[in-house]
Design a protein around this motif. Structure first.
Motif, PDB file in Angstrom:
ATOM      1  N   GLU A 159     -28.565  17.937  10.148  1.00 35.29           N
ATOM      2  CA  GLU A 159     -29.823  17.901   9.941  1.00 35.29           C
ATOM      3  C   GLU A 159     -30.036  17.180   8.605  1.00 35.29           C
ATOM      4  O   GLU A 159     -31.105  16.831   8.416  1.00 35.29           O
ATOM      5  N   LYS A 171     -36.046  19.783   3.433  1.00 38.18           N
ATOM      6  CA  LYS A 171     -37.127  20.327   4.401  1.00 38.18           C
ATOM      7  C   LYS A 171     -38.365  20.710   3.840  1.00 38.18           C
ATOM      8  O   LYS A 171     -39.765  20.375   4.125  1.00 38.18           O
ATOM      9  N   TRP A 204     -24.425  22.625  11.132  1.00 38.35           N
ATOM     10  CA  TRP A 204     -25.849  22.311  11.067  1.00 38.35           C
ATOM     11  C   TRP A 204     -26.189  21.499  10.052  1.00 38.35           C
ATOM     12  O   TRP A 204     -27.044  20.652  10.317  1.00 38.35           O
TER      13      TRP A 204
END
Length: 417
Positions: free
Chosen positions: A172, A143, A168
């Motif tokens: 993601e 990210k 998570w």
């Protein structure tokens, strides 16, 4: 941040230029596990004209090189980058975990340095395992740098025991690599888009699994005669691997094979389980016929000393050890669930029984132990199956296909709402 294909900038790459892939593995302590070995085999075998290999790992633990670093140093044409994601917390005391949390401070600095490395080296894909810390850190770096991340999923997805950090990261990540159709199905059934999942079946280096010349060393060491029928299992010792069920099955086959011997090789991973096995062996009167060997460095020799490989593991995600046994020419006895049928073909390479059917498990052992022709036939087919479908070279080539698709943005569905 959206997923690849919905706005992430793509780095320009000349036609034919290798994809730059960073493998992240922060495992510090033994045993390394199948995931680390699989990823190392991909790094070792992958075509360098297709993929430029970078690896981030912990360099030292307790003043000594980590097992991961020692493994990576054996691989040519690889750029190794240090990483520090803090102490491994699994299996530690509460006080140790407190100090482990404090180690997260330098871990943040390490993440920033690795993100800068990703930018500087123009990394196009970040690949990591489904270890919670590694997966989460890789997604964060992805990210920060707008670099697609692939999480390599080695277990069936089960939100009941998976840490929130891993759930998570899997949610993601830009894509997921699954080791079997079984693992893929667990991901899809838990809401993960099939378009994000890439199937790369595990493979082995078959050249490592060659029966030793003569093959009698382990039998002589253990006092087992050359004509004694031997079953072997090799696994981490915890209940789901089915070792207790296998011990009971061996007890059942003594009616036709009174001198059958079972070798159990592996390290205890569930506290108290080895004591339970010793108690069961005593209950069934199998002292001297079931030998608990612990962890063995000569596992090829141990397995080659047997006539049959058996591991009735419940919901095994893939089962590399099945492929290893087949490469040695051993017929396999296992369960017909999980990813096992994708490795062992019932009636061709081995015999598979339904989970919980103790009678069928014992009967399959009995059939193989009394029929050397059947053992030979299944063993040879298994060896051929490994050569044709379950090699490290095939696995690495499949992984390279995935990396190229991900780097070019030709994968994955649009971002989830």
């Amino acid at each position: 941040m959206g997923r690849v294909g919905d706005g992430k900038p793509r780095r320009d790459r000349a036609a034919g230029e290798a994809v730059r892939v960073l493998f992240v593995n922060a495992k510090q302590r033994p045993p390394l596990g199948a995931d680390t070995w699989v990823h190392a085999e991909i790094m070792r075998r992958i075509d360098r004209e297709r993929v430029e290999v970078h690896a981030a790992c912990v360099l030292e633990s307790g003043g000594e090189p980590t097992p991961t670093l020692r493994l990576l140093r054996e691989i040519p044409d690889i750029a190794i980058r240090p990483i520090n994601l803090g102490r491994e917390l699994s299996g530690e005391t509460r006080l140790s975990k407190v100090f482990g949390v404090l180690s997260l401070v330098p871990a943040l600095a390490s993440l920033v340095r690795l993100a800068l490395y990703v930018r500087r080296q123009r990394i196009e894909v970040i690949h990591t395992a489904d270890r919670p810390r590694d997966a989460a850190a890789s997604v964060v770096i992805g990210k920060l740098t707008r670099t697609p991340v692939l999480v390599h999923v080695h277990v069936g997805y089960d939100a009941r025991w998976m840490r929130g950090m891993l759930r998570w990261a899997i949610r993601e990540a830009d894509g997921l690599i699954s080791i079997s159709e079984f693992v893929t199905e667990t991901l899809i059934s838990n809401g993960h888009d099939a378009d994000r999942i890439h199937l790369v079946l595990n493979g082995i280096d078959e050249s490592r699994w060659v029966p030793p010349a003569g093959g009698s060393g382990v039998r002589a060491e253990l006092g087992i005669g050359p004509d004694v029928p031997v079953v072997v299992t090799a696994c981490r010792l915890f209940r789901a691997k089915g070792v207790a069920e296998l011990v009971r099955a061996v007890g059942e086959v003594r009616d036709l094979v009174p001198d059958v011997t079972l070798l159990v090789a592996g390290r205890e991973m569930e506290h108290g389980f080895v004591d339970e096995l010793h108690h069961l062996i005593g209950q069934l009167g199998l002292h001297g016929q079931v030998l608990l060997l612990g962890r063995r460095d000569d596992i090829v020799d141990v397995m080659a000393a047997a006539d049959v490989f058996a591991m009735p593991s419940y919901q095994e995600p893939f089962g590399l050890v099945y492929a290893e046994a087949m490469a040695l020419g051993l017929p396999v006895v296992a369960l017909d669930n999980g990813g096992t049928p994708e490795v062992v073909r019932h009636g061709l390479d081995g015999l598979l029984s339904p989970a919980g059917d103790a009678g069928a498990l014992a009967e399959h052992l009995r059939r193989l132990l009394v029929d050397p022709d059947l053992r030979h036939r299944l063993g040879e087919r298994g060896r051929q199956h490994v050569r044709e479908q379950l090699t490290s070279d095939r696995m690495a080539a499949d992984a390279a296909d995935v990396f190229e698709r991900v780097a070019s943005g030709r994968h994955l569905a649009p971002a989830e709402a």
